[in-house]
Design a protein around this motif. Structure first.
Motif, PDB file in Angstrom:
ATOM      1  N   TRP A   1      28.107  48.687  38.402  1.00 31.03           N
ATOM      2  CA  TRP A   1      28.340  48.060  39.707  1.00 31.03           C
ATOM      3  C   TRP A   1      28.560  46.552  39.581  1.00 31.03           C
ATOM      4  O   TRP A   1      29.442  45.989  40.234  1.00 31.03           O
ATOM      5  N   ASP A   2      27.781  45.855  38.720  1.00 30.37           N
ATOM      6  CA  ASP A   2      27.955  44.414  38.525  1.00 30.37           C
ATOM      7  C   ASP A   2      29.306  44.105  37.885  1.00 30.37           C
ATOM      8  O   ASP A   2      29.992  43.154  38.281  1.00 30.37           O
ATOM      9  N   GLU A   3      29.694  44.873  36.896  1.00 30.08           N
ATOM     10  CA  GLU A   3      30.985  44.661  36.240  1.00 30.08           C
ATOM     11  C   GLU A   3      32.136  44.919  37.200  1.00 30.08           C
ATOM     12  O   GLU A   3      33.137  44.202  37.192  1.00 30.08           O
ATOM     13  N   LEU A   4      31.993  45.913  38.048  1.00 28.29           N
ATOM     14  CA  LEU A   4      33.005  46.203  39.051  1.00 28.29           C
ATOM     15  C   LEU A   4      33.108  45.042  40.046  1.00 28.29           C
ATOM     16  O   LEU A   4      34.200  44.672  40.484  1.00 28.29           O
ATOM     17  N   GLY A   5      31.966  44.438  40.365  1.00 28.52           N
ATOM     18  CA  GLY A   5      31.955  43.265  41.244  1.00 28.52           C
ATOM     19  C   GLY A   5      32.664  42.084  40.612  1.00 28.52           C
ATOM     20  O   GLY A   5      33.406  41.354  41.275  1.00 28.52           O
ATOM     21  N   ARG A   6      32.471  41.874  39.313  1.00 26.15           N
ATOM     22  CA  ARG A   6      33.163  40.791  38.607  1.00 26.15           C
ATOM     23  C   ARG A   6      34.662  41.048  38.554  1.00 26.15           C
ATOM     24  O   ARG A   6      35.465  40.123  38.680  1.00 26.15           O
ATOM     25  N   LEU A   7      35.042  42.302  38.374  1.00 27.37           N
ATOM     26  CA  LEU A   7      36.457  42.656  38.375  1.00 27.37           C
ATOM     27  C   LEU A   7      37.058  42.356  39.748  1.00 27.37           C
ATOM     28  O   LEU A   7      38.122  41.749  39.849  1.00 27.37           O
ATOM     29  N   ARG A   8      36.362  42.751  40.794  1.00 26.02           N
ATOM     30  CA  ARG A   8      36.845  42.485  42.155  1.00 26.02           C
ATOM     31  C   ARG A   8      36.997  40.976  42.372  1.00 26.02           C
ATOM     32  O   ARG A   8      38.000  40.496  42.869  1.00 26.02           O
TER      33      ARG A   8
ATOM     34  N   CYS B   1      33.324  51.579  49.373  1.00 25.94           N
ATOM     35  CA  CYS B   1      33.487  50.303  50.066  1.00 25.94           C
ATOM     36  C   CYS B   1      33.428  49.182  49.029  1.00 25.94           C
ATOM     37  O   CYS B   1      32.394  48.964  48.406  1.00 25.94           O
ATOM     38  N   TYR B   2      34.522  48.486  48.839  1.00 24.71           N
ATOM     39  CA  TYR B   2      34.564  47.401  47.855  1.00 24.71           C
ATOM     40  C   TYR B   2      34.016  46.087  48.423  1.00 24.71           C
ATOM     41  O   TYR B   2      33.745  45.159  47.685  1.00 24.71           O
ATOM     42  N   GLU B   3      33.817  46.008  49.733  1.00 19.31           N
ATOM     43  CA  GLU B   3      33.338  44.772  50.355  1.00 19.31           C
ATOM     44  C   GLU B   3      31.961  44.360  49.839  1.00 19.31           C
ATOM     45  O   GLU B   3      31.612  43.186  49.871  1.00 19.31           O
ATOM     46  N   ASN B   4      31.180  45.306  49.368  1.00 22.51           N
ATOM     47  CA  ASN B   4      29.837  44.994  48.863  1.00 22.51           C
ATOM     48  C   ASN B   4      29.848  44.504  47.419  1.00 22.51           C
ATOM     49  O   ASN B   4      28.824  44.101  46.896  1.00 22.51           O
ATOM     50  N   LEU B   5      30.998  44.542  46.783  1.00 22.01           N
ATOM     51  CA  LEU B   5      31.095  44.147  45.379  1.00 22.01           C
ATOM     52  C   LEU B   5      31.296  42.643  45.232  1.00 22.01           C
ATOM     53  O   LEU B   5      31.961  42.015  46.043  1.00 22.01           O
ATOM     54  N   GLY B   6      30.740  42.074  44.166  1.00 24.43           N
ATOM     55  CA  GLY B   6      31.004  40.692  43.802  1.00 24.43           C
ATOM     56  C   GLY B   6      30.125  39.651  44.441  1.00 24.43           C
ATOM     57  O   GLY B   6      30.295  38.467  44.198  1.00 24.43           O
ATOM     58  N   HIS B   7      29.183  40.057  45.251  1.00 26.30           N
ATOM     59  CA  HIS B   7      28.327  39.079  45.920  1.00 26.30           C
ATOM     60  C   HIS B   7      27.286  38.471  44.986  1.00 26.30           C
ATOM     61  O   HIS B   7      26.596  37.538  45.370  1.00 26.30           O
TER      62      HIS B   7
END
Length: 162
Positions: A19-26, A76-82
């Motif tokens: 999930w963290d890596e996906l957030g960094r990608l986003r 939901c991608y909005e929760n990623l990258g915070h």
């Protein structure tokens, strides 16, 4: 002159991201900021070659262990990258440089005596070698940081061109 915008559609495939890596990608794709854009090609300081990426959706392929079928699940991608440190100096500087619109119109390489064609001489003349055991070059003038170049009033006194 009217702004010419082009739209390209593409997909990004990934494998085995948590999930963290996906957030960094986003974050690396859209900066989580509609003002920011990736810079490609020439004329970057003027906003040319700016590419904004907008994420439409996020779908994850999962293999059903029982049936062997691949299921496509929309998340939901909005929760990623915070978890990206938006207040860090590196992120702030990157976002300054990634602004899609030109920040100023007097952007150029440093010049010597107003000569526009031989800006490389500034770099050559700036490099001085002092007698040291490391043989590392020293510089007589350090280029300003991105936020110092934004200072149109030259309050910090570090802009290249005033």
């Amino acid at each position: 002159m009217a702004k010419r915008e082009r739209k390209f559609i593409f997909r990004v495939y990934f494998d085995k991201l948590n999930w963290d890596e996906l957030g960094r990608l986003r974050w690396s794709l859209d900066f989580m900021d509609p003002i920011c854009a990736h810079k490609i090609g020439r004329g970057k300081p003027y906003g040319l070659g700016s590419v904004r990426i907008h994420i439409n959706n996020l779908k994850i392929r999962e293999l059903d262990a029982n049936t062997g079928r691949v299921e496509l699940t929309e998340l939901c991608y909005e929760n990623l990258g915070h978890n990206i440190a938006e207040d860090s100096e590196a992120v702030k500087t990157l976002k300054i440089m990634a602004a899609a619109e030109p920040l100023r119109h007097d952007v150029s390489y440093p010049r010597i005596d107003g000569n526009k064609t031989e800006s490389f001489r500034w770099f050559v003349n700036n490099r001085t070698r002092k007698e040291t055991t490391t043989l590392q070059p020293t510089f007589s003038k350090i280029l300003p940081k991105a936020e110092e170049e934004l200072d149109t009033q030259n309050i910090c006194g570090k802009r290249l061109h005033t």
